[in-house]
Scaffold this motif. Sequence first.
Motif, PDB file in Angstrom:
ATOM      1  N   LEU A  51      21.238   6.988  -7.338  1.00 25.17           N
ATOM      2  CA  LEU A  51      21.800   6.622  -6.037  1.00 25.17           C
ATOM      3  C   LEU A  51      21.921   7.834  -5.128  1.00 25.17           C
ATOM      4  O   LEU A  51      21.642   7.763  -3.925  1.00 25.17           O
ATOM      5  N   ALA A  52      22.339   8.970  -5.710  1.00 21.42           N
ATOM      6  CA  ALA A  52      22.445  10.194  -4.923  1.00 21.42           C
ATOM      7  C   ALA A  52      21.073  10.622  -4.402  1.00 21.42           C
ATOM      8  O   ALA A  52      20.938  11.077  -3.257  1.00 21.42           O
ATOM      9  N   ASP A  53      20.058  10.460  -5.243  1.00 31.22           N
ATOM     10  CA  ASP A  53      18.701  10.798  -4.813  1.00 31.22           C
ATOM     11  C   ASP A  53      18.234   9.849  -3.713  1.00 31.22           C
ATOM     12  O   ASP A  53      17.558  10.275  -2.753  1.00 31.22           O
ATOM     13  N   ALA A  54      18.591   8.589  -3.820  1.00 27.87           N
ATOM     14  CA  ALA A  54      18.219   7.621  -2.784  1.00 27.87           C
ATOM     15  C   ALA A  54      18.877   7.972  -1.457  1.00 27.87           C
ATOM     16  O   ALA A  54      18.266   7.831  -0.391  1.00 27.87           O
ATOM     17  N   GLU A  55      20.137   8.428  -1.512  1.00 31.21           N
ATOM     18  CA  GLU A  55      20.803   8.858  -0.278  1.00 31.21           C
ATOM     19  C   GLU A  55      20.116  10.097   0.297  1.00 31.21           C
ATOM     20  O   GLU A  55      19.919  10.203   1.514  1.00 31.21           O
ATOM     21  N   HIS A  56      19.753  11.045  -0.596  1.00 32.30           N
ATOM     22  CA  HIS A  56      19.091  12.267  -0.150  1.00 32.30           C
ATOM     23  C   HIS A  56      17.775  11.959   0.553  1.00 32.30           C
ATOM     24  O   HIS A  56      17.394  12.631   1.520  1.00 32.30           O
ATOM     25  N   ARG A  57      17.071  10.926   0.080  1.00 30.94           N
ATOM     26  CA  ARG A  57      15.798  10.544   0.684  1.00 30.94           C
ATOM     27  C   ARG A  57      16.000   9.554   1.831  1.00 30.94           C
ATOM     28  O   ARG A  57      15.027   9.001   2.353  1.00 30.94           O
ATOM     29  N   GLU A  58      17.282   9.330   2.207  1.00 33.88           N
ATOM     30  CA  GLU A  58      17.641   8.477   3.340  1.00 33.88           C
ATOM     31  C   GLU A  58      17.194   7.025   3.138  1.00 33.88           C
ATOM     32  O   GLU A  58      16.869   6.326   4.085  1.00 33.88           O
ATOM     33  N   PRO A  62      25.170   6.985   3.261  1.00 39.79           N
ATOM     34  CA  PRO A  62      26.208   7.573   2.394  1.00 39.79           C
ATOM     35  C   PRO A  62      27.313   6.586   2.048  1.00 39.79           C
ATOM     36  O   PRO A  62      27.797   6.557   0.913  1.00 39.79           O
ATOM     37  N   GLU A  63      27.715   5.754   3.044  1.00 42.20           N
ATOM     38  CA  GLU A  63      28.772   4.789   2.774  1.00 42.20           C
ATOM     39  C   GLU A  63      28.346   3.767   1.728  1.00 42.20           C
ATOM     40  O   GLU A  63      29.141   3.350   0.875  1.00 42.20           O
ATOM     41  N   SER A  64      27.073   3.384   1.777  1.00 45.65           N
ATOM     42  CA  SER A  64      26.565   2.437   0.791  1.00 45.65           C
ATOM     43  C   SER A  64      26.547   3.057  -0.600  1.00 45.65           C
ATOM     44  O   SER A  64      26.876   2.390  -1.597  1.00 45.65           O
ATOM     45  N   ARG A  65      26.168   4.322  -0.682  1.00 44.96           N
ATOM     46  CA  ARG A  65      26.140   4.992  -1.979  1.00 44.96           C
ATOM     47  C   ARG A  65      27.541   5.036  -2.587  1.00 44.96           C
ATOM     48  O   ARG A  65      27.720   4.775  -3.781  1.00 44.96           O
ATOM     49  N   VAL A  66      28.531   5.376  -1.762  1.00 46.85           N
ATOM     50  CA  VAL A  66      29.906   5.461  -2.259  1.00 46.85           C
ATOM     51  C   VAL A  66      30.362   4.106  -2.792  1.00 46.85           C
ATOM     52  O   VAL A  66      30.982   4.017  -3.857  1.00 46.85           O
ATOM     53  N   MET A  67      30.052   3.033  -2.069  1.00 41.79           N
ATOM     54  CA  MET A  67      30.464   1.707  -2.514  1.00 41.79           C
ATOM     55  C   MET A  67      29.748   1.303  -3.796  1.00 41.79           C
ATOM     56  O   MET A  67      30.357   0.745  -4.708  1.00 41.79           O
ATOM     57  N   VAL A 192      42.237  -2.953  -6.519  1.00 39.87           N
ATOM     58  CA  VAL A 192      40.904  -3.149  -7.086  1.00 39.87           C
ATOM     59  C   VAL A 192      39.827  -2.854  -6.054  1.00 39.87           C
ATOM     60  O   VAL A 192      38.863  -2.133  -6.328  1.00 39.87           O
ATOM     61  N   LEU A 193      39.987  -3.377  -4.853  1.00 41.76           N
ATOM     62  CA  LEU A 193      38.970  -3.188  -3.818  1.00 41.76           C
ATOM     63  C   LEU A 193      38.839  -1.726  -3.404  1.00 41.76           C
ATOM     64  O   LEU A 193      37.749  -1.271  -3.043  1.00 41.76           O
ATOM     65  N   GLU A 194      39.941  -0.996  -3.482  1.00 43.80           N
ATOM     66  CA  GLU A 194      39.884   0.413  -3.092  1.00 43.80           C
ATOM     67  C   GLU A 194      39.045   1.240  -4.050  1.00 43.80           C
ATOM     68  O   GLU A 194      38.580   2.323  -3.694  1.00 43.80           O
ATOM     69  N   GLU A 195      38.848   0.752  -5.267  1.00 40.65           N
ATOM     70  CA  GLU A 195      37.950   1.444  -6.187  1.00 40.65           C
ATOM     71  C   GLU A 195      36.501   1.329  -5.721  1.00 40.65           C
ATOM     72  O   GLU A 195      35.647   2.117  -6.126  1.00 40.65           O
ATOM     73  N   ILE A 196      36.226   0.343  -4.858  1.00 40.16           N
ATOM     74  CA  ILE A 196      34.872   0.139  -4.348  1.00 40.16           C
ATOM     75  C   ILE A 196      34.707   0.753  -2.963  1.00 40.16           C
ATOM     76  O   ILE A 196      33.785   1.535  -2.718  1.00 40.16           O
ATOM     77  N   VAL A 197      35.598   0.411  -2.058  1.00 35.70           N
ATOM     78  CA  VAL A 197      35.409   0.804  -0.653  1.00 35.70           C
ATOM     79  C   VAL A 197      36.211   2.036  -0.270  1.00 35.70           C
ATOM     80  O   VAL A 197      36.112   2.512   0.856  1.00 35.70           O
ATOM     81  N   GLY A 198      37.018   2.563  -1.183  1.00 34.94           N
ATOM     82  CA  GLY A 198      37.879   3.681  -0.829  1.00 34.94           C
ATOM     83  C   GLY A 198      39.202   3.177  -0.297  1.00 34.94           C
ATOM     84  O   GLY A 198      39.475   1.966  -0.266  1.00 34.94           O
ATOM     85  N   GLU A 199      40.032   4.079   0.158  1.00 33.12           N
ATOM     86  CA  GLU A 199      41.385   3.714   0.556  1.00 33.12           C
ATOM     87  C   GLU A 199      41.393   2.811   1.772  1.00 33.12           C
ATOM     88  O   GLU A 199      40.682   3.027   2.743  1.00 33.12           O
TER      89      GLU A 199
END
Length: 301
Positions: A51-58, A62-67, A192-199
């Motif tokens: 996923l990090a590599d996919a973000e690096h290659r655009e 970034p928000e999608s990778r975090v989720m 629970v949702l904050e584990e996915i989308v952040g605070e």
Amino acid sequence: MSDSPPSRPPRGDRPHASAARRDKDHRSLFVRLVEFISPGPDTTAELIETLADAEHRELIEPESRVMLEGVIRMAGMTVADVMVPVRRMDMLDIDAPYEELLAQIIEDGHSRFPVYEGERDNIIGVLMSKDLLKLQRAPELNLRTLLRPAVFVPESKGLNELLREFRSNRSHLAMAIDEFGMTSGLVTIEDVLEEIVGEIEDEFDEEDRQSSIFTLADGSQRVAGDALIDAVNEVFGTQLPDDEFETIGGLVAHELGRVPRRGESVDVGGLRFFVMLARGGAVRWFKVTRAPDAAQAVEAG
């Protein structure tokens, strides 16, 4: 009289057996070749790296990778990983006067409260804060009639399964119980949702953000996890190092070797950091006091 044999398509309409095997072999060989050239991830860590590599290659934002990483990590988490421990739970006493209940609801600012009778472990239901206002118009109502059934789940339940239950039952709060059937904590759908989308911020979080350090009623300090180490040193007169980390949350996590959970205490540089709130894989608020040894040294000095 014998049964007639099953009908078959004419020979010319049937695929040749050897040709079918060749097509299957060709597809299998192609799949094997692709897997050999670009093998898929075998572990969760490798998947996150992908996923990090996919973000690096655009390829993804970034928000999608975090989720997506949150979804992956959540698959291995249980209720015990995100629940508020029972000693930190804000609860209402069914026998408390109306004015006391109203004052606590206003001070704590939650939309739902577990309600107990007698012992704090005896949860008899959940009260919606807005339902308490009904007693103003109809004081003859019994508070018990306003309670909603409490949902109990084992603290070992996976977060994926709990989220499905929240959605199917349309509930937002559950009481966690340990292996002995005793109340061990509380978990909300927001946790629970904050584990996915952040605070997930709300109006109370906005008020808290006005200050990263302020004094509590017992004389201790409430310190935000993203408070600058310099600010903490200034308040406590300490010399916590700030050469590698800027925030106090980063320093405490480094000293412990991981992000502490709610209810845990960590001693760093003569200070004791008690985790009041942790969300989205980071500490939101610490309660900070001087460590016992450091406090005795100050008094002796």
